[in-house]
Enzyme design. Structure first.
Site, PDB file in Angstrom:
ATOM      1  CG  HIS A  48      -1.810  -0.605   1.165  1.00 65.13           C
ATOM      2  ND1 HIS A  48      -2.860  -1.025   0.189  1.00 65.13           N
ATOM      3  CD2 HIS A  48      -2.674  -2.381   1.685  1.00 65.13           C
ATOM      4  CE1 HIS A  48      -4.005  -2.277   0.222  1.00 65.13           C
ATOM      5  NE2 HIS A  48      -3.782  -2.881   1.614  1.00 65.13           N
ATOM      6  NE  ARG A  74       1.812  -4.117   2.497  1.00 63.21           N
ATOM      7  CZ  ARG A  74       0.981  -4.031   3.864  1.00 63.21           C
ATOM      8  NH1 ARG A  74      -0.092  -5.234   4.583  1.00 63.21           N
ATOM      9  NH2 ARG A  74       0.369  -2.617   3.695  1.00 63.21           N
ATOM     10  CG  ASP A  88      17.050 -10.777  -6.292  1.00 63.26           C
ATOM     11  OD1 ASP A  88      17.759 -11.796  -5.791  1.00 63.26           O
ATOM     12  OD2 ASP A  88      16.731 -11.429  -7.397  1.00 63.26           O
ATOM     13  CD  GLU A 149      -3.714  -8.646   5.456  1.00 65.49           C
ATOM     14  OE1 GLU A 149      -4.071  -7.725   5.668  1.00 65.49           O
ATOM     15  OE2 GLU A 149      -3.421  -8.803   4.184  1.00 65.49           O
ATOM     16  CG  ASP A 175      -6.675  -5.177   5.758  1.00 68.52           C
ATOM     17  OD1 ASP A 175      -7.201  -4.605   4.954  1.00 68.52           O
ATOM     18  OD2 ASP A 175      -5.536  -5.265   4.913  1.00 68.52           O
TER      19      ASP A 175
END
Length: 259
Positions: A48, A74, A88, A149, A175
């Site tokens: 987000h 995240r 990476d 969630e 959530d």
């Protein structure tokens, strides 16, 4: 690799309390400054947050420049490509959203670990400089946290916690509250059910020897979660705090009447 961030990973796995910050802004300069304040980790929000892959990379580099906290991402989805890219780029851990089943959790682990423990493609890139070029070393040096969630994830939380290679579970209260029937992320009508759900996730994590993680809104909320037994606790977030600080200063300036 000898870096303080490696110690954060070890402490988290030993279920010592580690405190983090949440960043949604593509602002390497501010993340570097926050990284120097004493947080154990900073999470870059690739789901987000207001940034793409280049932003994730730049912000991880800024966090590492402070030579202190671990940079965590995240990721935007439980997808092998985006998990591999985040690692990476030098992330010390990934938080994987919307994990509903044990199979989902196994997929996250498979994407985050090199062969022997998973199926991550070998392209060490920046992680070879910061985490470790040897696959086995990298496997040991990064955390895999999966988010609980949804109602389905909650129903399967014990099975999810039993998946080998999952280091911990991370609660998204907003959530999860919506999944339990809340009209808004902070709907008081589902607060009791949400509290029960959070307790269930915490108990499942502790029973399985996994890291219990959660995001909170402020320092007081973080202290409360620590007292409950959570050990991977995030205080959110840069955009929220910027707005709060701006409003507080404006309100103070206007006390006594509009200038």
């Amino acid at each position: 690799m000898n870096h303080p961030a490696a110690d954060v990973v070890c402490r988290a796995r030993n279920n010592e309390v580690v405190l983090g910050y949440w960043s949604v802004l593509d602002s390497p300069i501010s993340n570097e400054r926050v990284a120097m304040t004493g947080y154990d980790y900073i999470t870059i929000d690739g789901q987000h947050g207001l940034m793409g892959y280049s932003g994730i990379l730049s912000n991880l580099m800024a966090i590492d420049a402070a030579h202190g906290p671990a940079g965590v991402v995240r990721v935007e989805a439980n997808d092998a490509a985006v998990i591999g890219q985040a690692l990476d780029a030098g992330a010390r851990g990934v938080i994987v959203p919307l994990v509903d089943t044990a199979d989902d959790a196994r997929a996250a682990v498979r994407a985050a670990r090199y062969p022997g423990a998973g199926a991550r493609s070998f392209g060490p890139m920046r992680s070879g400089l910061r985490v470790g070029p040897a696959p086995t070393e990298a496997n040991d040096a990064v955390l895999v946290l999966v988010m609980i969630e949804t109602a389905e994830g909650l129903a399967n939380v014990e099975d999810i916690c039993a998946v080998e290679g999952v280091d911990g579970v991370y609660i998204g209260p907003s959530d999860l509250g919506l999944a339990l029937g809340g009209r808004t992320p902070d709907d008081a009508q589902v607060q009791d059910a949400l509290d029960e759900a959070i307790s269930r996730v915490l108990s499942a994590a502790r029973a399985a020897g996994k890291i219990p993680g959660i995001i909170t809104g402020d320092g007081d909320g973080a202290r409360e979660r620590i007292s409950q037994g959570f050990t991977f606790v995030t205080i959110a977030s840069d955009l929220t705090h910027l707005e709060q600080a701006a409003r507080q200063h404006l309100d103070r300036a206007r006390q006594g009447g509009q200038p």
